[in-house]
Scaffold this motif. Sequence first.
Motif, short mmCIF file in Angstrom:
data_model
loop_
_atom_site.label_atom_id
_atom_site.label_comp_id
_atom_site.label_asym_id
_atom_site.label_seq_id
_atom_site.Cartn_x
_atom_site.Cartn_y
_atom_site.Cartn_z
N ASN A 10 14.56 6.25 68.63
CA ASN A 10 15.42 5.66 67.59
C ASN A 10 16.61 6.53 67.29
O ASN A 10 16.47 7.73 67.09
CB ASN A 10 14.63 5.48 66.29
N THR A 11 17.78 5.89 67.22
CA THR A 11 19.00 6.56 66.76
C THR A 11 19.91 5.49 66.18
O THR A 11 19.57 4.30 66.21
CB THR A 11 19.68 7.37 67.88
N VAL A 36 7.79 12.18 67.18
CA VAL A 36 8.63 13.37 67.15
C VAL A 36 9.92 13.03 66.40
O VAL A 36 10.38 11.90 66.44
CB VAL A 36 8.95 13.90 68.57
N TYR A 37 10.45 14.03 65.71
CA TYR A 37 11.72 13.85 65.01
C TYR A 37 12.45 15.17 64.93
O TYR A 37 11.90 16.22 65.26
CB TYR A 37 11.50 13.26 63.61
N GLY A 38 13.71 15.09 64.53
CA GLY A 38 14.51 16.30 64.42
C GLY A 38 15.41 16.22 63.20
O GLY A 38 15.23 15.38 62.32
N THR A 39 16.39 17.10 63.17
CA THR A 39 17.31 17.19 62.04
C THR A 39 18.70 16.72 62.47
O THR A 39 18.88 16.24 63.58
CB THR A 39 17.38 18.63 61.50
N ALA A 40 19.66 16.89 61.55
CA ALA A 40 21.02 16.44 61.85
C ALA A 40 22.06 17.31 61.17
O ALA A 40 21.80 17.92 60.14
CB ALA A 40 21.20 15.00 61.38
N LEU A 41 23.21 17.32 61.78
CA LEU A 41 24.41 17.89 61.18
C LEU A 41 25.41 16.74 61.05
O LEU A 41 25.25 15.70 61.68
CB LEU A 41 24.97 19.01 62.06
N ILE A 42 26.43 16.96 60.26
CA ILE A 42 27.44 15.93 60.01
C ILE A 42 28.65 16.19 60.91
O ILE A 42 29.12 17.33 60.98
CB ILE A 42 27.89 15.97 58.53
N PHE A 72 10.77 11.82 58.72
CA PHE A 72 11.08 11.06 59.93
C PHE A 72 12.30 10.20 59.65
O PHE A 72 12.28 9.39 58.74
CB PHE A 72 9.86 10.16 60.18
N VAL A 73 13.35 10.37 60.42
CA VAL A 73 14.57 9.60 60.16
C VAL A 73 14.89 8.67 61.32
O VAL A 73 14.69 9.01 62.48
CB VAL A 73 15.77 10.54 59.88
N GLY A 74 15.39 7.51 60.98
CA GLY A 74 15.68 6.49 61.98
C GLY A 74 16.74 6.88 62.98
O GLY A 74 16.78 6.34 64.08
N TYR A 75 17.59 7.84 62.65
CA TYR A 75 18.66 8.21 63.59
C TYR A 75 18.26 9.33 64.55
O TYR A 75 19.05 9.72 65.40
CB TYR A 75 19.95 8.57 62.85
N ASN A 76 17.02 9.85 64.43
CA ASN A 76 16.61 10.95 65.30
C ASN A 76 15.10 11.05 65.36
O ASN A 76 14.51 12.00 64.87
CB ASN A 76 17.22 12.28 64.82
N LYS A 116 12.64 21.48 66.81
CA LYS A 116 13.84 22.19 66.35
C LYS A 116 15.02 22.00 67.29
O LYS A 116 16.17 22.25 66.91
CB LYS A 116 13.54 23.67 66.15
N ASN A 117 14.77 21.55 68.51
CA ASN A 117 15.85 21.31 69.47
C ASN A 117 16.44 19.91 69.37
O ASN A 117 17.43 19.61 70.05
CB ASN A 117 15.36 21.56 70.90
N LEU A 118 15.83 19.06 68.57
CA LEU A 118 16.36 17.70 68.38
C LEU A 118 17.31 17.71 67.18
O LEU A 118 16.95 17.30 66.08
CB LEU A 118 15.23 16.70 68.14
N VAL A 119 18.51 18.18 67.41
CA VAL A 119 19.52 18.21 66.36
C VAL A 119 20.65 17.28 66.78
O VAL A 119 21.32 17.53 67.78
CB VAL A 119 20.07 19.63 66.12
N VAL A 120 20.80 16.19 66.06
CA VAL A 120 21.86 15.23 66.35
C VAL A 120 23.03 15.47 65.40
O VAL A 120 22.92 16.19 64.42
CB VAL A 120 21.36 13.77 66.24
N ARG A 121 24.14 14.83 65.69
CA ARG A 121 25.29 14.86 64.79
C ARG A 121 25.48 13.43 64.32
O ARG A 121 25.56 12.51 65.12
CB ARG A 121 26.52 15.39 65.52
#
Length: 159
Positions: A10-11, A36-42, A72-76, A116-121
Amino acid sequence: RTAKGEIIANTDADTIVPENWLEEIIKSLSGDAVGVYGTALIYDGGFFPNMLSKIFYIPFTYLNHYIGRPNFVGYNSAVKKRAAKKIGYFNKTLKNGEDIDLAYRLLKIGPVVLNKNLVVRTSIRRIRKFGYLRFLRYNMENYFKYYSTGKSNEYEISH
């Protein structure tokens, strides 16, 4: 429900995933993990929103994972299709927070991993639309309501 593969990733359309995103998801879900999920930056907010993300959002995500409440976020995020099927996929009765609910229910059948490697923008468009305080208040209210009652806010955030 009609996904053909073994993994449902999901993203969002306004999220930029790293080149190794799918490889990290596959690696994370190769064992017993069911999600699995990750974090995000803007990417479109400048210094201040990215600073807030690094100081508050990312630690909040790790803290919640540690206490067994995956953010758990829908974009990552991604799930094993068989696991999602076993728990009935997304809860369609929730107006929002369905991604957090999915992860919480997945925990009952297997591990949900924070990679920790799943960091999206991702875009700050939702925050810009509603304002920082309103956006934060709404989401925190929804978070505490879900974890105390199993339900989400009955209203959508509006203009």
